[in-house]
Design an enzyme around this catalytic site. Structure first.
Site, PDB file in Angstrom:
ATOM      1  N   ASP A 152       9.203  39.630  60.176  1.00 35.48           N
ATOM      2  CA  ASP A 152       8.153  38.708  60.606  1.00 35.48           C
ATOM      3  C   ASP A 152       7.480  39.188  61.890  1.00 35.48           C
ATOM      4  OD1 ASP A 152       6.460  36.610  60.554  1.00 35.48           O
ATOM      5  OD2 ASP A 152       7.936  35.059  60.964  1.00 35.48           O
ATOM      6  N   ALA A 195       5.014  43.140  51.874  1.00 35.91           N
ATOM      7  CA  ALA A 195       6.289  43.570  52.457  1.00 35.91           C
ATOM      8  C   ALA A 195       7.376  43.512  51.389  1.00 35.91           C
ATOM      9  CB  ALA A 195       6.668  42.680  53.635  1.00 35.91           C
ATOM     10  N   ASP A 202       6.586  36.039  69.423  1.00 38.47           N
ATOM     11  CA  ASP A 202       7.078  35.053  68.461  1.00 38.47           C
ATOM     12  C   ASP A 202       8.415  35.462  67.846  1.00 38.47           C
ATOM     13  OD1 ASP A 202       6.878  32.688  66.946  1.00 38.47           O
ATOM     14  OD2 ASP A 202       6.095  33.784  65.232  1.00 38.47           O
ATOM     15  N   GLN A 242       2.301  29.241  58.079  1.00 37.82           N
ATOM     16  CA  GLN A 242       1.066  29.722  57.483  1.00 37.82           C
ATOM     17  C   GLN A 242       1.324  30.208  56.061  1.00 37.82           C
ATOM     18  OE1 GLN A 242      -1.333  32.157  60.161  1.00 37.82           O
ATOM     19  NE2 GLN A 242      -0.208  31.374  61.924  1.00 37.82           N
TER      20      GLN A 242
END
Length: 593
Positions: A479, A390, A459, A270
């Site tokens: 992540d 981040a 994930d 993404q």
């Protein structure tokens, strides 16, 4: 006759080539001509040319030419030298890809002649560069004042967070640090002069002009930007210390620092953007794709779910409350898509995906594996979009990271199951394989399992560690965008590693028990911590309530293990100084096992 035809054909080819070259030159000069035509009537050139140029050129061509940029910028770009920012930007990197330890993801590809003038223009007041002619206006109006960053809660009886961090469980010190335990050794790893590297006269500087600085030197550490201070504080046991004031300062920088450059991050399923700030810090931007109230549809597979920007923000705060301190600082921010992305990007692939929606909102979609099309475009209101930023970790050329495949990785297949899903004794095989035969690593995986279960994150296919510290160091929790997707469902399969291995640190176990008490309720602590973010409220209330429910399930799972194997075999006493340090092994950690 034949020779005449051949010559005429050659002349025709030459003419076509010359016409094509002339066309390219005209297209390259068009933005400069438009900028000259768009200047006010008081300057050289006439006002009549402005209206003609605006009528002839589409809005996006004018936007690409950066309306209001004086022609002097072009000559300044050619006369000035390109500042060597590599020394500073090489100090940081952010990645969650398995290939992240192979290459840096910096996308700065401009020719060396263009940046000094551009940087000088960005440091000026944007209003001073914008033409005063009312006919020349931005594509969409500025929506107004942004929400200001609320001040942090005062340290006192009114702050539940302050009371939590004063608890003895949050006062346990890490082992004494040696040179091998810090990421950057003092006066030995890298020496550079940040002022010379940036070629910026306003760069904070103390001492002689020609003095060399070490990024880990103590003499001039106050002159470094907050992102560099954050990098300096990384050690074998934590990304940042509990009482490090740089973390809050860095969070504020992420929220308010001027953005000077934007590029798409390579790889990933993404869209993510790399944003560079005025102080040469960089951050990974994940845009808002769903509202706070939207849950992941029940028919979605975990690998096709959206990545949520607010999950990244909440993950950082949850990680800090659990006292892991393994998530890089993340802050929310409202971004002006026109001024802070489109007008400053030098990524042509990204720039070409901008468009105006039928509702007159600015939209773009970029390039990625999934959800990068006009049907999944990211649209502002009208050009404001919310997202998470981040902080980058140190660049891989300075602090290499090793990528590890998670032993409990899912199959990422619609029908197949992973080995751990069908083999109840799978953990025994894992514990016989390095580095999981070390107590430190398997306990870190248990911490990560608990962290993911509380968020509902399925994930976690890979994780990373700093290569310098070998196998005896913490796991970096990168992540976390697929967490906090379902507040009405608790995915118990995430807890399988804990149920199979029946291992947990004593410090983690005691903190979980503490956070389950009414006076230190996890949901209340998260709510207070998240209120300090610029885009608060970060989480929908049912997600906060789900944290308390899932915490009870974790404690129940540990309780089942203790009932089956005994407390001494399940709980690793990491609070005992005799059992701490980088040489702990299964055979000599706990004599009662």
């Amino acid at each position: 006759m034949k020779m005449i035809l051949v010559r005429r054909f050659r002349v025709l080819i030459l003419m076509v080539f010359l016409v094509a070259c002339a066309l390219h030159i005209v297209l390259d000069l068009l933005p400069k001509l438009e900028r000259r035509a768009a200047r006010p009537s008081g300057e050289s050139g006439c006002s009549c040319a402005q209206s003609a140029a605006e009528a002839a050129a589409p809005g996006w061509a004018k936007a690409r030419a950066r309306p209001g940029e004086p022609p002097a910028a072009a000559s300044a770009a050619g006369d000035s030298g390109w500042p060597n920012k590599h020394t500073l930007r090489i100090l940081q990197d952010f990645s969650s890809d398995p290939s992240s330890n192979l290459t840096s993801h910096s996308l700065e590809k401009l020719p060396p002649a263009a940046e000094p003038a551009e940087g000088a223009l960005r440091r000026q007041d944007p209003g001073a560069l914008r033409p005063r002619d009312p006919a020349h206006r931005p594509l969409l109006p500025d929506p107004g004042t942004r929400r200001s960053l609320p001040p942090p809660d005062p340290s006192g009886d009114g702050s539940l967070l302050a009371r939590l961090f004063e608890h003895p469980l949050y006062q346990v010190a890490v082992p004494p640090l040696t040179e091998d335990d810090v990421l950057f050794n003092v006066n030995s790893d890298i020496r550079f002069n940040p002022k010379a590297a940036a070629e910026n006269p306003n760069w904070p500087h103390e001492g002689p002009e020609d003095e060399e600085f070490s990024p880990t030197g103590e003499a001039a550490v106050d002159s470094y930007p907050n992102w560099l201070k954050f990098h300096i504080g990384i050690n074998r046991y934590e990304l940042y210390s509990r009482d490090n004031p740089v973390v809050d300062a860095l969070l504020r920088d992420l929220s308010v620092q001027k953005i000077t450059s934007v590029a798409m991050k390579s790889g990933g399923t993404q869209l993510k953007l790399i944003m560079t700030f005025q102080n040469y810090g960089q951050a990974l931007f994940k845009p808002m794709k769903q509202t706070r109230e939207q849950e992941t549809p029940p028919d979605f597979f975990y690998f096709s779910d959206y990545e949520r920007h607010n999950a990244e923000i909440a993950a950082f705060h949850l990680d800090r409350i659990l006292d892991f301190r393994r998530v890089p600082p993340v802050a929310g921010r409202m971004i002006n898509m026109t001024k802070e992305i489109r007008d400053v990007t030098r990524d042509k692939k990204l720039w070409r995906t901008f468009f105006v929606s039928p509702a007159n909102n600015i939209c773009f979609y970029g390039e990625c594996s999934y959800y990068c099309s006009t049907e999944h475009a990211l649209c502002g209101k009208p050009d404001q979009i919310e997202g998470s930023l981040a902080a980058f970790l140190p660049d891989l050329s300075l602090a290499k990271r090793k990528t590890w495949r998670n032993p409990w990785r899912r199959s990422y297949h619609k029908r197949k199951k992973a080995e751990w899903e069908v083999d109840p004794d799978y953990c025994n095989e894992v514990k016989q394989t390095p580095p999981y035969d070390s107590s430190r690593r398997i306990l870190d995986v248990m911490d990560m399992t608990i962290f993911d279960f509380l968020m509902g994150n399925m994930d976690r296919h890979h994780y990373e560690t700093f290569e310098k510290f070998g196998n005896e160091t913490f796991i970096i929790h990168l992540d976390n965008g697929r967490g906090f997707g379902k507040h009405s469902h608790d995915e118990l399969s995430i807890l399988v590693p804990l149920r199979q291995c029946c291992r947990i640190r004593r410090s983690t176990y005691l903190r979980l028990q503490l956070l389950a008490k009414e006076e230190y309720k996890l949901s209340l602590l998260m709510a207070e911590s998240l209120r300090q973010d610029r885009v608060a409220p970060v989480l929908f209330q049912p997600h906060l309530e789900a944290l308390d429910r899932r915490l009870r399930l974790v404690l129940q799972a540990v309780g089942d293990c203790v009932g089956k194997d005994g407390l001494g075999r399940v709980v690793d006493d990491d609070l005992d100084p005799a059992h701490r340090g980088p040489t702990d092994r299964w055979g000599n950690r706990d004599q009662g096992r």
